[in-house]
Structure formats: structure tokens, C-alpha cells
Write a protein that holds these residues in place. Structure first.
Motif, PDB file in Angstrom:
ATOM      1  N   LYS A  33      19.714  30.321 -11.342  1.00  0.00           N
ATOM      2  CA  LYS A  33      19.449  30.089 -12.762  1.00  0.00           C
ATOM      3  C   LYS A  33      19.219  31.440 -13.456  1.00  0.00           C
ATOM      4  O   LYS A  33      19.705  31.665 -14.566  1.00  0.00           O
ATOM      5  N   GLN A  34      18.497  32.330 -12.800  1.00  0.00           N
ATOM      6  CA  GLN A  34      18.273  33.658 -13.356  1.00  0.00           C
ATOM      7  C   GLN A  34      19.585  34.410 -13.521  1.00  0.00           C
ATOM      8  O   GLN A  34      19.802  35.114 -14.493  1.00  0.00           O
ATOM      9  N   MET A  35      20.467  34.250 -12.567  1.00  0.00           N
ATOM     10  CA  MET A  35      21.737  34.958 -12.601  1.00  0.00           C
ATOM     11  C   MET A  35      22.758  34.255 -13.499  1.00  0.00           C
ATOM     12  O   MET A  35      23.879  34.714 -13.632  1.00  0.00           O
ATOM     13  N   GLY A  36      22.358  33.167 -14.146  1.00  0.00           N
ATOM     14  CA  GLY A  36      23.235  32.460 -15.064  1.00  0.00           C
ATOM     15  C   GLY A  36      23.279  33.096 -16.440  1.00  0.00           C
ATOM     16  O   GLY A  36      23.988  32.619 -17.320  1.00  0.00           O
ATOM     17  N   ASP A  37      22.554  34.164 -16.640  1.00  0.00           N
ATOM     18  CA  ASP A  37      22.512  34.851 -17.927  1.00  0.00           C
ATOM     19  C   ASP A  37      23.132  36.235 -17.772  1.00  0.00           C
ATOM     20  O   ASP A  37      22.678  37.034 -16.951  1.00  0.00           O
ATOM     21  N   LEU A  38      24.166  36.514 -18.541  1.00  0.00           N
ATOM     22  CA  LEU A  38      24.897  37.774 -18.475  1.00  0.00           C
ATOM     23  C   LEU A  38      23.978  38.989 -18.605  1.00  0.00           C
ATOM     24  O   LEU A  38      24.087  39.953 -17.846  1.00  0.00           O
ATOM     25  N   SER A  39      23.077  38.950 -19.555  1.00  0.00           N
ATOM     26  CA  SER A  39      22.181  40.097 -19.768  1.00  0.00           C
ATOM     27  C   SER A  39      21.287  40.330 -18.559  1.00  0.00           C
ATOM     28  O   SER A  39      21.070  41.470 -18.144  1.00  0.00           O
ATOM     29  N   ARG A  40      20.759  39.251 -17.976  1.00  0.00           N
ATOM     30  CA  ARG A  40      19.901  39.410 -16.794  1.00  0.00           C
ATOM     31  C   ARG A  40      20.681  39.966 -15.619  1.00  0.00           C
ATOM     32  O   ARG A  40      20.166  40.777 -14.852  1.00  0.00           O
ATOM     33  N   VAL A  41      21.924  39.535 -15.457  1.00  0.00           N
ATOM     34  CA  VAL A  41      22.749  40.062 -14.362  1.00  0.00           C
ATOM     35  C   VAL A  41      22.941  41.564 -14.545  1.00  0.00           C
ATOM     36  O   VAL A  41      22.781  42.339 -13.598  1.00  0.00           O
ATOM     37  N   ARG A  42      23.249  41.970 -15.749  1.00  0.00           N
ATOM     38  CA  ARG A  42      23.460  43.405 -16.022  1.00  0.00           C
ATOM     39  C   ARG A  42      22.182  44.203 -15.803  1.00  0.00           C
ATOM     40  O   ARG A  42      22.210  45.276 -15.194  1.00  0.00           O
ATOM     41  N   ILE A  43      21.076  43.691 -16.307  1.00  0.00           N
ATOM     42  CA  ILE A  43      19.799  44.386 -16.143  1.00  0.00           C
ATOM     43  C   ILE A  43      19.425  44.458 -14.664  1.00  0.00           C
ATOM     44  O   ILE A  43      19.028  45.514 -14.163  1.00  0.00           O
ATOM     45  N   PHE A  44      19.570  43.346 -13.964  1.00  0.00           N
ATOM     46  CA  PHE A  44      19.253  43.339 -12.538  1.00  0.00           C
ATOM     47  C   PHE A  44      20.121  44.343 -11.787  1.00  0.00           C
ATOM     48  O   PHE A  44      19.629  45.115 -10.967  1.00  0.00           O
TER      49      PHE A  44
END
Length: 127
Positions: A33-44
Motif C-alpha cells: 500500500k505504501q508503494m502504491g504511491d508514486l511519490s513515496r516510491v521515489r522518496i523511498f
């Protein structure tokens, strides 16, 4: 003993003994679910390669500081990133966990990129 509607020749009892409970799968669902957001993937992904403060992450991601802070909070809640305070500044980086390492590897495999630090300096000079 429970029976299945179709017998495919597999040992149902063994499968039932080995399948984890729903709470184990909930952990995986929460991570994805966390990785379902483009911005979070990039930040991570960024934080897998460096330790940065909110202001620098905001600049690199071309996002507002409040938006970045929101994503950092979400990533931290699931244990994918950690933070440390140095004076007034808070620095974030990827957690050193199996889950974070697997997600990092999965991201790079999915978009076919390599870690910026996986190539030694001699190979960089030849490129």
C-alpha cells in the motif's frame, strides 16, 4: 477435516498447516500500500541511496515540504525508513531491514535501473 470442491491431487492438510494467518499477509499488504504511491516510491528509492533532510528531499522531488513530510511519516510508520535528529535538522534514510532491502531491489528490477553506488569508480570513468 475440510475438503475442497475439486481434488487436484495436492495434500490439502499440509497446505492448511503451512499457510500463514491473515495478520502475516496484512503486513505485506501494508508495505505494498505504501508503494502504491508514486511519490513515496521515489522518496523511498532516494533514501535507499542517501540520508537527507526534508528540505533537500523536497527540492530533489520538486514537492512541497509538507507533502514530503506526509510521505515520510507514512514510510516511517511502516518501518521502511528511519530518522535521526542533528540539532534542529532531522535526517531520513532507508531502514536496514529485509523488507526495505527487498523493496529497494524490487523497485530497481522493475524499472531496470542500478543503484548509483553499485558501479565502482573505475567503471564510471570509462562511461
Amino acid at each position: 477435516m475440510k475438503t475442497l470442491p475439486h481434488d487436484h491431487g495436492q495434500k490439502f492438510e499440509q497446505m492448511c498447516e503451512q499457510i500463514p494467518g491473515p495478520e502475516a499477509f496484512q503486513i505485506v499488504a501494508d508495505l505494498f500500500k505504501q508503494m502504491g504511491d508514486l511519490s513515496r516510491v521515489r522518496i523511498f528509492w532516494l533514501l535507499c541511496h542517501c540520508e537527507e533532510c526534508v528540505i533537500n528531499i523536497s527540492s530533489l522531488m520538486e514537492m512541497s515540504s509538507p507533502a514530503v513530510s506526509h510521505h515520510l511519516k507514512q514510510l516511517k510508520m511502516t518501518g521502511l525508513i528511519i530518522s535521526r535528529r542533528e540539532g534542529k535538522e532531522v535526517y531520513y534514510k532507508a531502514a536496514d531491514t529485509v523488507q526495505a532491502q527487498m523493496l529497494h531491489h524490487m523497485i530497481e528490477q522493475a524499472i531496470e535501473i542500478s543503484c548509483p553506488y553499485s558501479i565502482d569508480d573505475s567503471q564510471k570513468e570509462d562511461a
